[in-house]
Design an enzyme around this catalytic site. Structure first.
Site, PDB file in Angstrom:
ATOM      1  N   LYS A   1      52.158  30.031  36.701  1.00  0.00           N
ATOM      2  CA  LYS A   1      51.316  30.014  38.523  1.00  0.00           C
ATOM      3  C   LYS A   1      50.540  28.907  38.766  1.00  0.00           C
ATOM      4  O   LYS A   1      49.658  28.268  37.659  1.00  0.00           O
ATOM      5  CB  LYS A   1      50.550  31.514  38.443  1.00  0.00           C
ATOM      6  CG  LYS A   1      50.212  31.612  39.875  1.00  0.00           C
ATOM      7  CD  LYS A   1      49.596  33.008  40.164  1.00  0.00           C
ATOM      8  CE  LYS A   1      49.083  33.006  41.627  1.00  0.00           C
ATOM      9  NZ  LYS A   1      48.534  34.490  41.981  1.00  0.00           N
TER      10      LYS A   1
ATOM     11  N   SER B   1      50.287  37.400  45.647  1.00  0.00           N
ATOM     12  CA  SER B   1      50.457  36.011  45.517  1.00  0.00           C
ATOM     13  C   SER B   1      51.272  35.386  44.613  1.00  0.00           C
ATOM     14  O   SER B   1      51.824  34.363  44.710  1.00  0.00           O
ATOM     15  CB  SER B   1      48.951  35.172  45.749  1.00  0.00           C
ATOM     16  OG  SER B   1      48.420  35.314  44.386  1.00  0.00           O
TER      17      SER B   1
ATOM     18  N   SER C   1      47.708  40.856  43.433  1.00  0.00           N
ATOM     19  CA  SER C   1      48.541  39.903  43.343  1.00  0.00           C
ATOM     20  C   SER C   1      49.533  39.570  42.065  1.00  0.00           C
ATOM     21  O   SER C   1      50.139  38.990  42.029  1.00  0.00           O
ATOM     22  CB  SER C   1      47.961  38.422  43.467  1.00  0.00           C
ATOM     23  OG  SER C   1      47.572  38.519  44.911  1.00  0.00           O
TER      24      SER C   1
END
Length: 499
Positions: free
Chosen positions: A80, A165, A189
């Site tokens: 990420k 997210s 998330s």
């Protein structure tokens, strides 16, 4: 040979150790899959095929020399783009950090490389991890690999949200273009995108994984965790990610348990709590059925089902959306155009005008909204009315969980109130978007380990997740309950390839 991209962490690692295939062959297969899929899915902001191949070559050399291999030997993963990676652009999906290449490695990513993993690239996300649909990235929306089907079997080609997210992470793992991925979870998330895309993801107890080198959103809530094909893969990856870090003052100085070796779906003697408060008005019928199925599966595994109360749950979402923006407004003040990242310097501008121009150009609309909310609730006239009150309610929410854990071992809820929605469907109403976090936020406020596992498909053929919350430090209990659901749900669905 089976397509190597169909394999998860355990299958790849064990195959490399046995010599069924080389780590280089695995890296080549995943690099090719990323190159083919990313133009359509936009899961990666930056791809790093050379990094994946270099890590694979190192593993192959170590195996040839008879050396002991790491927990993730030969496993290509996505990182990420919130984790600092030395010499590789790290942006938090924001224009304000575009082009920034850290000269250091985050603790979590370093641990993963040391365990033998290789980096396929940096994954897209909601800007600064602020979002529930991966529509706030400065680098474009991530597209879910899933498509909704009609009652007549027709396929709706409208692009769906992969959750947020960590939407790039969930999309990449679900599409089989990464064996696993890192995520971060501030209010859901990891768990909500895992539910939207039919994969597993766990947020460990706050402090299990170091936050050093992770771009901060809300420091008292942010926690890294794995997103993978199944529960065992999450356990293996979490073992590699977790551990004490003296560079993080909130890091837990505790040994990392052997979660993988201790996995068991035998829940005899365990009690599972079902909170009454989560049966919200207008409850989605497919989600409600999924929850009932989960209760039945846990009973079948030997668990006793207990009704519990979490009376302050109703206040969790407003509490979160005071505390998280307040911390974000403080954390994001460092982005001013002085030392790194974007600098907007209008002709004749003074320092304050440069700050304003840089932030106006660099931050997206959702980030600006949360900074404004956070600055407001921290301001002198409203600090006690909002921020202080929210912290008091957070304590009450945490106390509710501790009281519940006097009666039960693990709590079961849905992960999200619906399955994946279409991109653009909720962007006009921020409050409707924030409601996606209604089931996941309470565990974040209390710092508890929590996991989403796939439980089945809704009537539109889209994945639904079940959410397990455990006592502090009891990731094992959460993983074991997740394994019990996984084995009884028999979830094997994957998105039909359209890219």
């Amino acid at each position: 040979m089976t397509n190597l991209t169909e394999f998860g962490i355990a299958a790849i690692r064990d195959g490399v150790v046995r010599g069924d295939f080389t780590a280089t062959e695995v890296a080549q297969a995943f690099n090719a899959a990323v190159a083919e899929a990313n133009p359509a899915l936009n899961a990666f902001i930056v791809t790093t095929p050379d990094h994946a191949l270099a890590a694979a070559a190192k593993v192959d050399s170590a195996r040839a020399a008879g050396e002991e291999l790491g927990k993730l030997a030969g496993v290509p993963i996505g990182m990420k783009d919130l984790f600092a990676t030395e010499g590789v652009q790290t942006t938090a999906a924001s224009h304000i950090l575009e082009g920034f290449e850290p000269q250091y490695e985050s603790t979590v990513s370093r641990k993963l490389w040391e365990a033998g993993a290789g980096m396929l690239g940096k994954l897209n996300l909601d800007q600064f991890a602020m979002g529930s649909s991966n529509e706030t990235s400065a680098f474009g929306n991530v597209i879910s690999p899933w498509r909704r089907t009609g009652a007549d079997g027709s396929v709706d080609t409208a692009p769906l949200a992969p959750g947020g997210s960590s939407g790039g992470s969930s999309s990449a793992v679900a599409a089989r273009i990464a064996a696993a991925a890192t995520g971060t979870d501030t209010g859901g998330s990891i768990r909500q995108p895992a539910a939207f895309t039919g994969i597993s993801g766990i947020k460990p107890t706050y402090g299990r994984c170091s936050r050093w080198g992770i771009v901060a959103f809300a420091s008292s809530l942010d926690q890294a965790g794995p997103m993978a094909r199944d529960v065992r893969d999450c356990a293996i990856m979490l073992e590699a990610m977790a551990g004490f870090d003296p560079k993080d003052s909130t890091s837990l100085d505790m040994p990392v348990p052997e979660w993988d070796a201790n996995l068991s779906d035998d829940l005899r003697g365990r009690k599972i709590g079902i909170p009454r408060e989560y049966r919200i008005d207008g409850f989605n019928a497919d989600v409600a059925k999924s929850w009932d199925d989960g209760i039945a599966w846990l009973k079948d595994a030997g668990a006793e089902i207990v009704d519990i109360n979490l009376p302050h749950t109703r206040y969790a979402l407003p509490t979160y959306y005071i505390i998280a923006p307040a911390e974000a407004s403080s954390n994001l003040a460092r982005y001013d155009g002085v030392r790194y990242g974007l600098r907007e310097l209008p002709e004749g501008a003074n320092l304050q005008e440069m700050y304003a121009a840089t932030r106006a150009a660099g931050f997206g609309a959702e980030v600006k909204r949360r900074i404004l909310i956070g600055t407001y609730v921290l301001s002198a006239g409203f600090y006690d009315a909002y921020y202080t009150q929210a912290q008091k309610v957070r304590t009450l929410i945490s106390r509710d969980f501790m009281n519940a854990f006097d009666e039960v071992d693990v709590i079961l809820t849905p992960t999200a109130p619906t399955s994946a929605f279409a991109l653009g469907e909720k962007t006009s109403d921020p409050l409707e978007m924030y409601l996606n976090d209604v089931f996941s936020v309470p565990a974040s406020l209390a710092g508890l380990p929590a996991m989403s596992v796939p439980a089945g498909l809704d009537r539109g053929g889209l994945p639904l997740g079940l959410h397990l919350i455990g006592r502090p430090f009891d990731e094992q209990g959460v993983l074991n309950a997740g394994l019990a659901i996984e084995r009884r749900a028999g979830f094997s669905a994957k998105p039909a390839k359209w890219w």
